[in-house]
Scaffold this motif. Structure first.
Motif, short mmCIF file in Angstrom:
data_model
loop_
_atom_site.label_atom_id
_atom_site.label_comp_id
_atom_site.label_asym_id
_atom_site.label_seq_id
_atom_site.Cartn_x
_atom_site.Cartn_y
_atom_site.Cartn_z
N THR A 81 -9.87 5.58 87.86
CA THR A 81 -9.62 4.36 88.62
C THR A 81 -9.32 3.17 87.71
O THR A 81 -8.79 2.17 88.17
CB THR A 81 -10.83 4.02 89.51
N ALA A 82 -9.69 3.27 86.43
CA ALA A 82 -9.46 2.16 85.49
C ALA A 82 -9.46 2.71 84.07
O ALA A 82 -10.12 3.72 83.79
CB ALA A 82 -10.54 1.10 85.64
N THR A 83 -8.72 2.05 83.21
CA THR A 83 -8.73 2.43 81.80
C THR A 83 -9.21 1.29 80.91
O THR A 83 -9.39 1.48 79.71
CB THR A 83 -7.34 2.89 81.33
N ALA A 84 -9.40 0.10 81.47
CA ALA A 84 -9.86 -1.04 80.69
C ALA A 84 -10.88 -1.83 81.53
O ALA A 84 -10.71 -1.91 82.75
CB ALA A 84 -8.69 -1.93 80.30
N PRO A 85 -11.90 -2.37 80.96
CA PRO A 85 -12.18 -2.30 79.53
C PRO A 85 -12.67 -0.92 79.08
O PRO A 85 -12.68 -0.63 77.90
CB PRO A 85 -13.27 -3.35 79.33
N ARG A 86 -13.07 -0.06 80.03
CA ARG A 86 -13.49 1.30 79.73
C ARG A 86 -12.88 2.23 80.76
O ARG A 86 -12.57 1.82 81.87
CB ARG A 86 -15.02 1.44 79.79
N VAL A 87 -12.73 3.49 80.39
CA VAL A 87 -12.22 4.49 81.33
C VAL A 87 -13.28 4.70 82.40
O VAL A 87 -14.45 4.93 82.09
CB VAL A 87 -11.88 5.82 80.62
N ASP A 88 -12.86 4.62 83.67
CA ASP A 88 -13.77 4.81 84.78
C ASP A 88 -13.10 5.70 85.81
O ASP A 88 -11.87 5.82 85.84
CB ASP A 88 -14.13 3.46 85.41
N GLY A 89 -13.89 6.34 86.64
CA GLY A 89 -13.33 7.22 87.66
C GLY A 89 -14.35 7.61 88.70
O GLY A 89 -15.51 7.21 88.65
N LYS A 90 -13.90 8.41 89.64
CA LYS A 90 -14.74 8.86 90.75
C LYS A 90 -15.09 10.34 90.64
O LYS A 90 -15.55 10.95 91.59
CB LYS A 90 -14.02 8.60 92.07
N SER A 91 -14.91 10.92 89.48
CA SER A 91 -15.07 12.36 89.32
C SER A 91 -16.51 12.84 89.44
O SER A 91 -17.42 12.31 88.80
CB SER A 91 -14.54 12.81 87.96
#
Length: 192
Positions: A81-91
């Motif tokens: 869902t995002a790569t900045a400021p950190r990689v984030d996701g719903k996995s």
């Protein structure tokens, strides 16, 4: 009996709920062997989100722990869902038939060698899905990774807090095939 001992005894009498799986590592090795060719990984949707080769020394840990390598992630499997400021996701993806992360070691000639695979589950997604089980692979509890801002290294390697499990399929690891770092792996040939 003091309170600490009582609590310890009470806690030890309840089984911890675990999302435990056993994986045949020879079968897993066979399943992912096609990714020894990084172009096959790229064609299957794996990407290198940042050109960062993870080494123990680079993360502020004892250099003798070795390295992990370059992490090629599959954004669809990780539901990024995002790569900045950190990689984030719903996995909350835990299928080992196609791991969400492939780990390559840079070679002196510029090529990449597949050395390990990894699955990664974002802590917020896991908790948000009301999953309270501990993640366990072949008897080993997955690592919980969260950056500690008070240290010089990045314990979460550019990711939001997550659980992950490495499997060293194509490089012997004297610390164990399920440990995160490998003294037999190096980032010495990485060209940022």
């Amino acid at each position: 009996m003091n309170g600490y001992v009582s609590l310890t005894l009470i806690a030890s009498t309840f089984a911890t709920s675990a999302f435990a799986v056993d994986v045949d590592l020879d079968q897993l090795r066979s399943d992912v062997a096609k990714y020894k060719d990084v172009t096959v990984a790229l064609a299957d949707g794996y990407i290198l989100p940042e050109n960062h080769c993870v080494s123990a020394k680079g993360e502020g840990l004892p250099p003798e722990l070795g390295a992990m390598g370059l992490h090629y992630i599959n954004p669809m499997l990780l539901e990024i869902t995002a790569t900045a400021p950190r990689v984030d996701g719903k996995s909350t993806y835990t299928d080992w038939k196609q791991p969400s992360v492939l780990i390559y070691e840079p070679q002196e000639d510029g090529s990449l060698e597949l050395v390990a695979v990894e699955n990664l589950v974002f802590e917020a997604a896991w908790n948000g899905a009301a999953k309270s089980e501990e993640l366990v692979l072949n008897g080993r509890k997955w690592d919980h990774m969260a950056d500690d801002a008070s240290t010089p290294g990045d314990e979460a390697h550019g990711f939001m807090p997550h659980y992950d499990q490495h499997v060293w399929l194509f490089r012997e690891n004297p610390m164990g095939e399920l440990m995160p770092f490998n003294p037999n792996a190096t980032c010495d040939h990485h060209k940022p």
